[in-house]
Design a protein around this motif. Structure first.
Motif, short mmCIF file in Angstrom:
data_model
loop_
_atom_site.label_atom_id
_atom_site.label_comp_id
_atom_site.label_asym_id
_atom_site.label_seq_id
_atom_site.Cartn_x
_atom_site.Cartn_y
_atom_site.Cartn_z
N MET A 106 0.73 -1.08 0.04
CA MET A 106 -0.16 -0.23 0.22
C MET A 106 0.80 1.33 -0.04
N ALA A 107 2.01 1.24 0.93
CA ALA A 107 2.92 2.46 0.83
C ALA A 107 3.76 2.68 -0.59
N LYS A 108 4.12 1.55 -1.09
CA LYS A 108 4.55 1.63 -2.24
C LYS A 108 3.61 2.08 -3.32
N ASN A 109 2.61 1.74 -3.63
CA ASN A 109 1.54 2.30 -4.22
C ASN A 109 1.00 3.81 -4.17
N LEU A 110 1.36 4.28 -2.74
CA LEU A 110 1.04 5.57 -2.51
C LEU A 110 2.17 6.36 -3.03
N LEU A 111 3.34 5.81 -2.91
CA LEU A 111 4.72 6.65 -3.31
C LEU A 111 4.59 6.66 -4.90
N LEU A 112 4.05 5.76 -5.46
CA LEU A 112 4.14 5.83 -6.94
C LEU A 112 3.06 7.04 -7.61
N SER A 113 2.03 6.89 -6.85
CA SER A 113 0.85 7.75 -7.29
C SER A 113 1.35 9.21 -6.94
N GLN A 114 2.12 9.50 -5.67
CA GLN A 114 2.61 10.80 -5.57
C GLN A 114 3.51 11.01 -6.58
N MET A 115 4.49 10.21 -6.82
CA MET A 115 5.47 10.57 -8.12
C MET A 115 4.79 11.03 -9.21
N PHE A 116 3.85 10.26 -9.76
CA PHE A 116 3.04 10.49 -11.08
C PHE A 116 2.34 11.82 -10.73
N LEU A 117 1.78 12.11 -9.79
CA LEU A 117 0.96 13.20 -9.60
C LEU A 117 1.76 14.68 -9.64
N VAL A 118 2.95 14.64 -8.95
CA VAL A 118 3.90 15.60 -9.05
C VAL A 118 4.37 15.83 -10.50
N ASN A 119 4.68 14.92 -11.29
CA ASN A 119 5.00 15.04 -12.59
C ASN A 119 4.10 15.18 -13.61
N ASP A 120 3.00 15.30 -13.27
CA ASP A 120 1.75 15.50 -13.93
C ASP A 120 1.66 17.01 -14.38
N THR A 121 2.45 18.03 -13.73
CA THR A 121 2.42 19.51 -13.95
C THR A 121 3.81 19.67 -14.45
N THR B 114 12.81 4.69 -11.83
CA THR B 114 12.27 5.38 -10.68
C THR B 114 11.31 4.11 -9.95
N VAL B 115 10.33 3.78 -11.00
CA VAL B 115 9.32 2.86 -10.73
C VAL B 115 9.82 1.42 -10.37
N ASP B 116 10.76 1.00 -11.01
CA ASP B 116 11.63 -0.05 -10.74
C ASP B 116 12.19 -0.14 -9.24
#
Length: 474
Positions: free
Chosen positions: A380-395, A419-421
């Motif tokens: 769950m924590a890894k998925n949260l970290l991934l979603s935060q990374m993609f959200l930041v890079n969406d701008t 980074t995802v790996d």
């Protein structure tokens, strides 16, 4: 007259081009100049582009004689420089972009600007002029910046969280390097002279400490030429060495029970703020991603949110502390990764009468991380970290900031897939191992608020953490 037509003449043309080593990785291209400067471009096909200059400069670079210089340097970006005066700079800014954003870290700073793609060369020239050619000859401009900073000093008393983290860094690293207090005094700013500022910029703002990143660029080679023509440095000056920072740990407290005025409309005021931290992997350590997963896993939150509930409610600290302890105001896991040091710990705030309870909670939570998690929590924590990374890079600006800071710190290009790996490679065993290794070090405790009744012996606090890690009552 349209000033943007004149910006291109601020810098001499026909300069010699430096030797370049270029690396292409995915959509990003990076050129390494022989003077140490790094230049990255990528074309993200967006209508708006962005330019960022990232410099290894901050309070860590200051000495006893240059306290406050990094703050003055940040503010001085809108004043006159050797290429253009402040009035024309403001006029040019209105043509080329909407604003310049300045973000200052303890050991690096970013200066970014968003603009239409066709104004990227002009925006680059403006940033180069402001950052590498500041002029401190006008005493009125320097006094204006210094007075602005002095006027902001009383506002810091309204931010006890920031005061607590300054105490934390001083206790963790001493009073030099990363431990320098960012909350300077008025006398420190007043004694900074024009010559002091000129010497500070000349020794700290050097090509080997700079990374330039631009988005929306389709012709990398042409942009590299533009950057080389814009950024000029004295040939004889060498970069001042970065002060080393050694973790020492310890305890630093400030007794204060007077409620400050709050910036936040609904903020609780009668609170003690406390941080319990341990040394953690540096930003270049292979376990830094494990620390990031631990931070997402523990999470945290506040007992009241003006935006409504939902922020961090599924994280460990929220479910096990905030929702269980009615007196708790806020608690969260915080990490800090620097080039040669790192911190991982828990920060919390509670009413003054609960200061001992707060320390007990922090001690138990940081000592028992590996005992209270499962593989489900780690995923769950890894998925949260991934979603935060993609959200930041969406701008546009978020993507630029991440690319620039990563290039400045690691001196290489990293793709999203890499980074995802790295995140997906973190295992349950990694989290248990790192969380157990961290608490073997010496703790750092910082308290701003009610210090009565708290142990003044950091060794005793560490023993309590160790007892908790072994399943014993704290």
């Amino acid at each position: 007259m349209n000033r943007t037509k004149l910006i291109g003449n601020m810098f001499p043309r026909g300069m010699s081009i430096r030797r370049i080593h270029t690396v292409v990785k995915g959509p990003k291209t990076v050129s390494y100049l022989d003077n140490g400067m790094r230049i990255m471009t990528y074309d993200d096909t967006r209508a708006m582009s962005a330019v960022g200059v990232f410099i290894s400069v901050g309070i860590r670079c200051e000495t006893d004689k240059t306290i406050g210089c990094s703050a003055i340097y940040d503010k001085f970006i809108f004043q006159s420089n050797k290429k253009i005066n402040s009035e024309n700079f403001a006029e040019d800014l209105s043509f080329t972009g909407n604003c310049i954003a300045v973000s200052n870290h303890r050991e690096c700073a970013s200066y970014t600007m968003q603009c239409p793609t066709y104004y990227v060369p002009q925006a680059t020239e403006m940033l180069a002029a402001a950052l590498t050619c500041p002029s401190f000859d006008n005493p009125k401009e320097l006094d204006y910046v210094k007075n602005t900073l002095i006027e902001q000093i009383p506002l810091r008393a309204r931010d006890p969280t920031s005061l607590c983290f300054e105490l934390l860094h001083q206790a963790a690293f001493g009073e030099t390097g990363l431990g320098r207090n960012a909350h300077f005094q008025a006398r420190d700013i007043q004694k900074v002279s024009a010559q002091t500022m000129a010497d500070f910029v000349q020794s700290q703002v050097r090509p080997d400490r700079i990374a330039v990143v631009a988005s929306g660029i389709s012709n990398h080679a042409e942009y590299v030429k533009t950057v080389q023509k814009c950024f000029e440095f004295p040939a004889t000056t060498k970069s001042a060495p970065l002060p080393s920072s050694t973790y020492v740990g310890g305890m630093l407290t400030r007794h204060n029970t007077d409620a400050p005025e709050s910036f936040e409309k609904f903020a609780e005021k009668e609170l003690t703020h406390m941080s319990l931290f341990y040394p953690a992997p540096t930003v270049k350590n292979k376990d830094v991603m494990v620390v990031a997963v631990i931070q997402c896993l523990l999470g945290g939150g506040q007992s009241f949110s003006s935006g409504g509930p939902g922020k961090g409610m599924l994280t460990k600290l929220y479910r096990e502390v905030v929702s269980q302890e009615g007196w708790m105001n806020s608690i969260e896991c915080v990490t800090a990764a620097y080039t040669d040091a790192g911190l991982l710990g828990i920060y919390g705030s509670a009413p003054h009468e609960n200061n001992e309870d707060l320390l007990r909670i922090l001690t138990y939570q940081i000592g028992t991380i590996s005992h209270r998690i499962t593989e489900y929590h780690v995923d769950m924590a890894k998925n949260l970290l991934l979603s935060q990374m993609f959200l930041v890079n969406d701008t546009t600006m978020g993507q630029l900031e991440e690319a620039g800071r990563y290039l400045l710190l690691f001196d290489r290009v990293t793709t999203y897939d890499e980074t995802v790996d790295l995140i997906n490679a973190v295992t349950y065993d990694d989290v248990c191992r790192v969380s157990s290794e961290i608490i073997q070090g010496k703790p750092t405790l910082a308290v701003f608020g009610n210090t009565h009744g708290l142990s003044s012996n950091c060794g005793k606090i560490h023993n309590q953490v160790v007892k908790a890690s072994k399943g014993k009552a704290v």
